[in-house]
Design a protein around this motif. Structure first.
Motif, PDB file in Angstrom:
ATOM      1  N   TRP A   1       0.763  -1.237   0.088  1.00  0.00           N
ATOM      2  CA  TRP A   1       0.069   0.059   0.079  1.00  0.00           C
ATOM      3  C   TRP A   1       0.883   0.988   0.147  1.00  0.00           C
ATOM      4  O   TRP A   1       1.983   1.183   0.735  1.00  0.00           O
ATOM      5  N   LEU A   2       0.581   2.098  -0.537  1.00  0.00           N
ATOM      6  CA  LEU A   2       1.015   3.488  -0.512  1.00  0.00           C
ATOM      7  C   LEU A   2       0.121   4.445  -0.023  1.00  0.00           C
ATOM      8  O   LEU A   2      -0.977   4.838  -0.315  1.00  0.00           O
ATOM      9  N   ILE A   3       0.381   5.022   1.201  1.00  0.00           N
ATOM     10  CA  ILE A   3      -0.744   5.648   2.221  1.00  0.00           C
ATOM     11  C   ILE A   3      -0.225   7.041   2.401  1.00  0.00           C
ATOM     12  O   ILE A   3       0.853   7.309   2.641  1.00  0.00           O
ATOM     13  N   ILE A   4      -1.242   8.010   2.047  1.00  0.00           N
ATOM     14  CA  ILE A   4      -1.022   9.419   2.030  1.00  0.00           C
ATOM     15  C   ILE A   4      -1.578   9.965   3.325  1.00  0.00           C
ATOM     16  O   ILE A   4      -2.839   9.428   3.698  1.00  0.00           O
ATOM     17  N   ASP A   5      -1.212  10.654   3.998  1.00  0.00           N
ATOM     18  CA  ASP A   5      -1.784  11.224   5.033  1.00  0.00           C
ATOM     19  C   ASP A   5      -0.942  12.572   5.460  1.00  0.00           C
ATOM     20  O   ASP A   5       0.061  12.997   5.107  1.00  0.00           O
ATOM     21  N   ASP A   6      -1.401  13.094   6.621  1.00  0.00           N
ATOM     22  CA  ASP A   6      -0.498  14.167   7.162  1.00  0.00           C
ATOM     23  C   ASP A   6      -0.407  13.906   8.783  1.00  0.00           C
ATOM     24  O   ASP A   6      -1.151  13.498   9.328  1.00  0.00           O
ATOM     25  N   THR A   7       0.705  14.637   9.352  1.00  0.00           N
ATOM     26  CA  THR A   7       0.906  14.604  10.889  1.00  0.00           C
ATOM     27  C   THR A   7       1.325  15.844  11.301  1.00  0.00           C
ATOM     28  O   THR A   7       2.006  16.619  10.553  1.00  0.00           O
ATOM     29  N   ALA A   8       0.736  16.291  12.417  1.00  0.00           N
ATOM     30  CA  ALA A   8       0.797  17.652  13.011  1.00  0.00           C
ATOM     31  C   ALA A   8       2.143  17.526  14.000  1.00  0.00           C
ATOM     32  O   ALA A   8       2.193  16.599  14.851  1.00  0.00           O
TER      33      ALA A   8
ATOM     34  N   THR B   1       3.681   6.774   3.013  1.00  0.00           N
ATOM     35  CA  THR B   1       4.245   5.337   3.778  1.00  0.00           C
ATOM     36  C   THR B   1       3.864   4.282   2.875  1.00  0.00           C
ATOM     37  O   THR B   1       2.830   4.176   2.238  1.00  0.00           O
ATOM     38  N   LEU B   2       4.977   3.536   2.778  1.00  0.00           N
ATOM     39  CA  LEU B   2       4.833   2.149   1.942  1.00  0.00           C
ATOM     40  C   LEU B   2       4.662   0.964   3.033  1.00  0.00           C
ATOM     41  O   LEU B   2       5.477   1.093   3.946  1.00  0.00           O
ATOM     42  N   ALA B   3       3.626   0.488   2.825  1.00  0.00           N
ATOM     43  CA  ALA B   3       3.379  -0.669   3.882  1.00  0.00           C
ATOM     44  C   ALA B   3       2.735  -1.959   3.284  1.00  0.00           C
ATOM     45  O   ALA B   3       2.322  -1.989   2.094  1.00  0.00           O
TER      46      ALA B   3
ATOM     47  N   GLY C   1       1.164  -5.650   4.779  1.00  0.00           N
ATOM     48  CA  GLY C   1       0.802  -6.220   6.022  1.00  0.00           C
ATOM     49  C   GLY C   1       0.803  -5.314   7.236  1.00  0.00           C
ATOM     50  O   GLY C   1       0.224  -3.948   6.897  1.00  0.00           O
ATOM     51  N   GLU C   2       1.524  -5.578   8.287  1.00  0.00           N
ATOM     52  CA  GLU C   2       1.407  -4.772   9.350  1.00  0.00           C
ATOM     53  C   GLU C   2       2.990  -4.124   9.320  1.00  0.00           C
ATOM     54  O   GLU C   2       3.150  -3.638  10.627  1.00  0.00           O
ATOM     55  N   VAL C   3       3.584  -3.979   8.292  1.00  0.00           N
ATOM     56  CA  VAL C   3       5.010  -3.206   8.295  1.00  0.00           C
ATOM     57  C   VAL C   3       4.980  -2.163   7.466  1.00  0.00           C
ATOM     58  O   VAL C   3       4.943  -2.187   6.230  1.00  0.00           O
ATOM     59  N   PRO C   4       5.132  -0.800   8.148  1.00  0.00           N
ATOM     60  CA  PRO C   4       5.072   0.346   7.469  1.00  0.00           C
ATOM     61  C   PRO C   4       6.527   0.924   7.434  1.00  0.00           C
ATOM     62  O   PRO C   4       7.293   0.743   8.451  1.00  0.00           O
ATOM     63  N   LEU C   5       7.004   1.410   6.565  1.00  0.00           N
ATOM     64  CA  LEU C   5       8.215   2.167   6.190  1.00  0.00           C
ATOM     65  C   LEU C   5       7.731   3.624   5.693  1.00  0.00           C
ATOM     66  O   LEU C   5       7.106   3.729   4.691  1.00  0.00           O
ATOM     67  N   MET C   6       8.297   4.560   6.184  1.00  0.00           N
ATOM     68  CA  MET C   6       7.970   6.074   6.002  1.00  0.00           C
ATOM     69  C   MET C   6       8.967   6.462   4.702  1.00  0.00           C
ATOM     70  O   MET C   6      10.044   6.396   5.011  1.00  0.00           O
ATOM     71  N   LEU C   7       8.264   7.101   3.626  1.00  0.00           N
ATOM     72  CA  LEU C   7       9.298   7.172   2.616  1.00  0.00           C
ATOM     73  C   LEU C   7       9.215   9.032   2.373  1.00  0.00           C
ATOM     74  O   LEU C   7      10.320   9.286   1.873  1.00  0.00           O
TER      75      LEU C   7
ATOM     76  N   ARG D   1       7.125  11.403  -7.644  1.00  0.00           N
ATOM     77  CA  ARG D   1       8.827  11.172  -7.404  1.00  0.00           C
ATOM     78  C   ARG D   1       8.941   9.615  -7.280  1.00  0.00           C
ATOM     79  O   ARG D   1      10.031   8.986  -7.321  1.00  0.00           O
ATOM     80  N   ILE D   2       7.809   9.056  -6.310  1.00  0.00           N
ATOM     81  CA  ILE D   2       8.159   7.793  -5.912  1.00  0.00           C
ATOM     82  C   ILE D   2       7.817   6.980  -7.114  1.00  0.00           C
ATOM     83  O   ILE D   2       8.691   5.954  -7.084  1.00  0.00           O
ATOM     84  N   ILE D   3       7.220   7.166  -7.878  1.00  0.00           N
ATOM     85  CA  ILE D   3       6.721   6.181  -9.059  1.00  0.00           C
ATOM     86  C   ILE D   3       7.901   6.342  -9.968  1.00  0.00           C
ATOM     87  O   ILE D   3       8.630   5.337 -10.403  1.00  0.00           O
ATOM     88  N   ALA D   4       8.484   7.527 -10.132  1.00  0.00           N
ATOM     89  CA  ALA D   4       9.726   7.946 -11.029  1.00  0.00           C
ATOM     90  C   ALA D   4      10.921   7.051 -10.524  1.00  0.00           C
ATOM     91  O   ALA D   4      11.878   6.512 -11.363  1.00  0.00           O
ATOM     92  N   ALA D   5      11.130   6.875  -9.115  1.00  0.00           N
ATOM     93  CA  ALA D   5      12.224   6.221  -8.605  1.00  0.00           C
ATOM     94  C   ALA D   5      12.008   4.601  -8.338  1.00  0.00           C
ATOM     95  O   ALA D   5      12.943   3.743  -8.129  1.00  0.00           O
ATOM     96  N   GLY D   6      10.888   4.300  -8.981  1.00  0.00           N
ATOM     97  CA  GLY D   6      10.603   2.813  -9.378  1.00  0.00           C
ATOM     98  C   GLY D   6      10.242   1.891  -8.049  1.00  0.00           C
ATOM     99  O   GLY D   6      10.125   0.375  -8.032  1.00  0.00           O
ATOM    100  N   VAL D   7       9.722   2.479  -6.879  1.00  0.00           N
ATOM    101  CA  VAL D   7       9.047   2.149  -5.931  1.00  0.00           C
ATOM    102  C   VAL D   7       7.784   1.383  -6.412  1.00  0.00           C
ATOM    103  O   VAL D   7       7.036   1.921  -6.888  1.00  0.00           O
ATOM    104  N   ARG D   8       7.514   0.096  -5.645  1.00  0.00           N
ATOM    105  CA  ARG D   8       6.456  -0.747  -6.230  1.00  0.00           C
ATOM    106  C   ARG D   8       5.291  -0.738  -5.125  1.00  0.00           C
ATOM    107  O   ARG D   8       5.787  -1.109  -4.150  1.00  0.00           O
ATOM    108  N   PHE D   9       4.214  -0.511  -5.610  1.00  0.00           N
ATOM    109  CA  PHE D   9       2.943  -0.696  -4.788  1.00  0.00           C
ATOM    110  C   PHE D   9       1.824  -1.045  -5.575  1.00  0.00           C
ATOM    111  O   PHE D   9       1.726  -1.003  -6.764  1.00  0.00           O
TER     112      PHE D   9
END
Length: 418
Positions: free
Chosen positions: A92-99, A131-133, A135-141, A183-191
């Motif tokens: 999953w590629l998850i879009i959000d924001d944080t304060a 965030t690229l995730a 299952g239950e393993v997220p990695l912030m991009l 930018r993430i698509i151009a870098a070849g990250v798969r989701f």
């Protein structure tokens, strides 16, 4: 954490250090990241330096705030490692924001604005997160600062905070998110699918930008989002008098999402196992046409949006009585359990935000500059990726050769990105 983590960190950081070149920077980067990971409640520069005799405060401060080095190669390394760890058509590629709550007015981007985590307006900085995730393993991009109009209307203030000239124009959080996705698509990250809450999902241009890029998406929407039945027809209405109609109009009126689902069949669906057993809620799903086409005057109804893309409209009734609504362009043959799984996968990015703040000091940075804030965020994301890599390795789940693995789509023939 076992005692040999620092030796593992040194090995993990080797490709990052190659990009830094300068010997002092190559010392400061591991020291900073080790300071974020190590013990101590406060992860700003001064207390991190105080906890280690090997890290002079002034050098660490210069490395983050003023050193002349390019973060792009380090970001590229982070994305490559994240892709190897969790990337693929099931990710999953998850879009959000944080304060990040702040006092005063000097820190770059700080202003009274709505903070989702606090559920109210607060004086804070807002970061758009990607965030690229799996299952239950997220990695912030990516963490990119949103500048409110109170900042973009004051060039002198932006110059003082070191905001790069190309980024001084006002951009919405939605526009920042699309730029980061590109930018993430151009870098070849798969989701396999983009997820977002209603803060992003309510925007027709955001949804349409994802569809234009050939991406699958599942997003939250407000209950009053207008939709048409999937079988809506465009007709030429008969004019009672005057000129003949020259434009098609829908043969039925659009209606709010919650009204459309009143007649739907609701069923109990479980999407994953939680700490207290299976997670379940009641869901309903039906195919609709989103009312986000060009606005057009339709008889006495006034200006209405024409039918746009066909999509899934999904409703969720939670056990606490709360009701939520979603749209998704996943294929028409997607089972309701897969729709629910996609919708509910977004929670993992909130966990990542919490861990980055509570464990790695994302919100502890005390500098005021654009460069310093984004470098601190990058160091926090690298530290987080390192910890996730250890978690995966210890669980024995790290992929053997992810780039040669055969793709497995989320659901049926769900389109991926190129």
């Amino acid at each position: 954490m076992d005692e040999d983590w620092q030796a593992d960190l040194e090995r993990w950081l080797a490709p990052y250090l190659e990009a830094l070149g300068n010997k002092t920077r190559r010392r400061m980067c591991p020291a900073y990241i080790a300071g974020l990971i190590g013990p101590g409640d406060r992860k700003s520069i001064q207390p991190m330096a105080a906890r280690s005799d090997a890290i002079p405060y002034d050098r660490l401060h210069h490395f983050i705030g003023a050193g002349l080095w390019d973060s792009a190669p380090l970001e590229a390394t982070l994305w490559s490692q994240a892709d190897e760890l969790v990337g693929g058509d099931r990710a999953w590629l998850i879009i959000d924001d944080t304060a990040l709550p702040k006092k005063g007015k000097a820190s770059v981007g700080v202003a009274p604005q709505y903070a989702t985590a606090l559920g109210k307006n607060a004086n804070c900085q807002t970061l758009v997160s990607v965030t690229l995730a799996s299952g239950e393993v997220p990695l912030m991009l990516s963490l990119r600062l949103f500048l409110p109009e109170s900042w973009t209307s004051d060039t002198a203030r932006m110059d003082k905070a070191g905001v790069p000239a190309p980024l001084q124009e006002y951009r919405t959080k939605l526009e920042i998110a699309i730029e980061e996705i590109d930018r993430i698509i151009a870098a070849g990250v798969r989701f396999g699918c983009v997820l977002a809450d209603a803060g992003y999902g309510l925007s027709a241009p955001f949804r349409q930008a994802l569809s234009t890029r050939g991406l699958c998406w599942a997003v939250g929407i407000p209950r009053h989002q207008k939709v048409y039945p999937a079988d809506v027809q465009l007709i030429f209405p008969v004019a009672g008098r005057g000129r003949l109609r020259v434009r098609h109009v829908p043969d039925v009126k659009s209606m709010a999402a919650h009204v459309m689902l009143e007649s739907a069949k609701w069923r109990q669906v479980s999407w994953r196992k939680g700490t207290k057993g299976r997670l379940t809620a009641r869901f309903a799903a039906m195919r609709v046409r989103i009312a986000d086409g060009a606005p057009q005057r339709i008889g006495s109804a006034g200006a209405q949006h024409m039918p746009g893309e066909e999509a899934w409209l999904v409703g969720e009734h939670r056990s606490n009585g709360e009701r939520k609504y979603y749209l998704s362009n996943l294929p028409a043959d997607t089972p309701i359990k897969a729709l629910a799984g996609a919708i509910k996968a977004r929670w993992i990015c909130e966990q990542a935000h919490q861990q980055l703040k509570e464990e790695l000091g994302l919100d502890h940075f005390e500098g005021r500059s654009w460069t310093g804030l984004h470098r601190h965020a990058l160091m926090s994301m690298i530290a987080y990726a390192f910890l996730q890599s250890r978690r995966l390795a210890q669980a024995g789940r790290k992929k053997k050769s992810p780039r040669s693995a055969s793709p497995t789509h989320l659901a049926g023939s769900a389109p991926g990105h190129p």
